[in-house]
Design an enzyme around this catalytic site. Sequence first.
Site, PDB file in Angstrom:
ATOM      1  N   SER A 252      -1.470  -1.655   0.553  1.00 35.60           N
ATOM      2  CA  SER A 252      -2.063  -2.523   1.646  1.00 35.60           C
ATOM      3  C   SER A 252      -0.931  -3.317   2.439  1.00 35.60           C
ATOM      4  CB  SER A 252      -3.123  -3.503   1.123  1.00 35.60           C
ATOM      5  OG  SER A 252      -2.692  -4.420   0.364  1.00 35.60           O
ATOM      6  N   LYS A 253      -1.111  -3.674   3.462  1.00 42.09           N
ATOM      7  CA  LYS A 253      -0.319  -4.114   4.511  1.00 42.09           C
ATOM      8  C   LYS A 253      -0.289  -5.801   4.200  1.00 42.09           C
ATOM      9  CE  LYS A 253      -2.740  -4.011   8.868  1.00 42.09           C
ATOM     10  NZ  LYS A 253      -2.636  -3.293  10.011  1.00 42.09           N
ATOM     11  N   ARG A 254      -1.202  -6.448   3.321  1.00 45.30           N
ATOM     12  CA  ARG A 254      -1.285  -7.843   3.078  1.00 45.30           C
ATOM     13  C   ARG A 254       0.085  -7.808   1.916  1.00 45.30           C
ATOM     14  NH1 ARG A 254      -5.188  -9.453   0.615  1.00 45.30           N
ATOM     15  NH2 ARG A 254      -6.398  -7.446   0.529  1.00 45.30           N
TER      16      ARG A 254
END
Length: 477
Positions: A252-254
Amino acid sequence: MPVRVRIAPSPTGDPHVGTAYVALFNRTWARRNGGQFLLRIEDTDRARSNAESERQIFESLKWLGLTYDEGPDVGGPVGPYRQSERVDIYPKHAKELVEKGAAYYCTCTAERLEAVRKAQMAAKLSPRYDGHCRNLPTSELKKQIDAGAPWVIRLNVPSEGECRFKDVVRGEVVFAWDQIDDQILIKSDGWPTYHLANVVDDHLMGITHVIRAEEWISSTPKHIKLYEVFGWEPPTWCHVPLLRNKDKTKISKRKNPTSLIWYRDQGYLPEALVNFLALMGFSMPGGVEIFTPAEMEKEFSIDKINAGGPVFDMQKLDWMNGQYIRKLSVEDLAKRLEAYGAAGKDPALVRRIVPLVHDRLRVLSDWNDLTSFFFTDDIRHDPANFASKKQTPAEVSALLAAAREALASGDWTHAAMEARLRDLANAKNVKAGDLFMPVRVAVTGRTATPPLTETMEVLGRDRCLARMDAARKALGA
Ligand code: GLU
């Protein structure tokens, strides 16, 4: 039957590393079998799909060399390859299913569906369509539709029994039908959902192997049901494990950059990223880690895809990228830097600097920081960088004055300069490092640089002497 495989990304948001990962396995499988690899754009989510995102998918696959034989921008015999241009195709297939009793019209209102959902939640049941319209007489539904009620078409999923299928990576997979919803096939705006469009297109495009991310495995029973009720031969199913963050959650981009554009902008080499992605799901014989797509093609088979969830390890990627940078010739690296836009304006200077930083570049964007002092004379001399435990600022300044004198004449080659500075250190009775460090800071403004005398050779005598003068001024000389 020739192997035909595809990726089918939805153009919503940034082009995802997972798309490239799955594309690589599909493409390699096609190549290995002399088949075709297709790109189909699944843009039936009208609110979220956009042209810019589609353009970035094309561009990033091209950047990675993950070219496709058929697709929206390259054409092919079974196009169009963009679902929004195929919307006429899907409703007739859905209606065929209604006629066969395998699907039905549903006129439930949003309010009714919401009430059902709430009641199910309260009863601690997993929310799903309760089948209300499945059992209504067709005449009744028709009456409502003719009176203008909005409608959708739903798949008639069995309420008992199991769906069993074979997956290349996971072996036999079993889902209980009662866990599977009566999936909407045609939405109230007349457009298909993913499930219908995906199956219809895979069939019409002659797809033989569906190689896709694991997250779609729970949709597969619906797809299998569709193949069955259409009377079509299903493809071979192959669900590839998802890329994962360090904590093993889905990437996930987080927690990890996921956009292919980000990797390009950072200056990762496309061949390094592709090699890295290959390693995430496949092991070469003998544990070889650095290999080309062509080498992979010789060894790869979908049943050799690793079933474990691969962790996307940025440190490993950085290492791999460094390996690929080291393999480039000076000329090739200079060209990459120029294409990347990092190199500065003077091609000859760039080619003289490249050997000095070749071993230190992790990504192309490191270039700017590592070499900026070659391209500007605006060098800031922070007195703190000259601070020494052994010498006072005045002593450092005196050492610099002596070094300046030693460098003011004589050969301007790194070997000659090295010898003169070492002699000077001996004569002054200081360690070579205690002389080299202030000279380094003086000519570059930095405490860490490529080898000092090589750097000075490239900078040239005039610039170095001027910088040493400026440094002494900064030290209060
Ligand atoms: N449109 C789906 C996606 O965005 C395709 C999944 C599949 O390959 O079936 O990934």
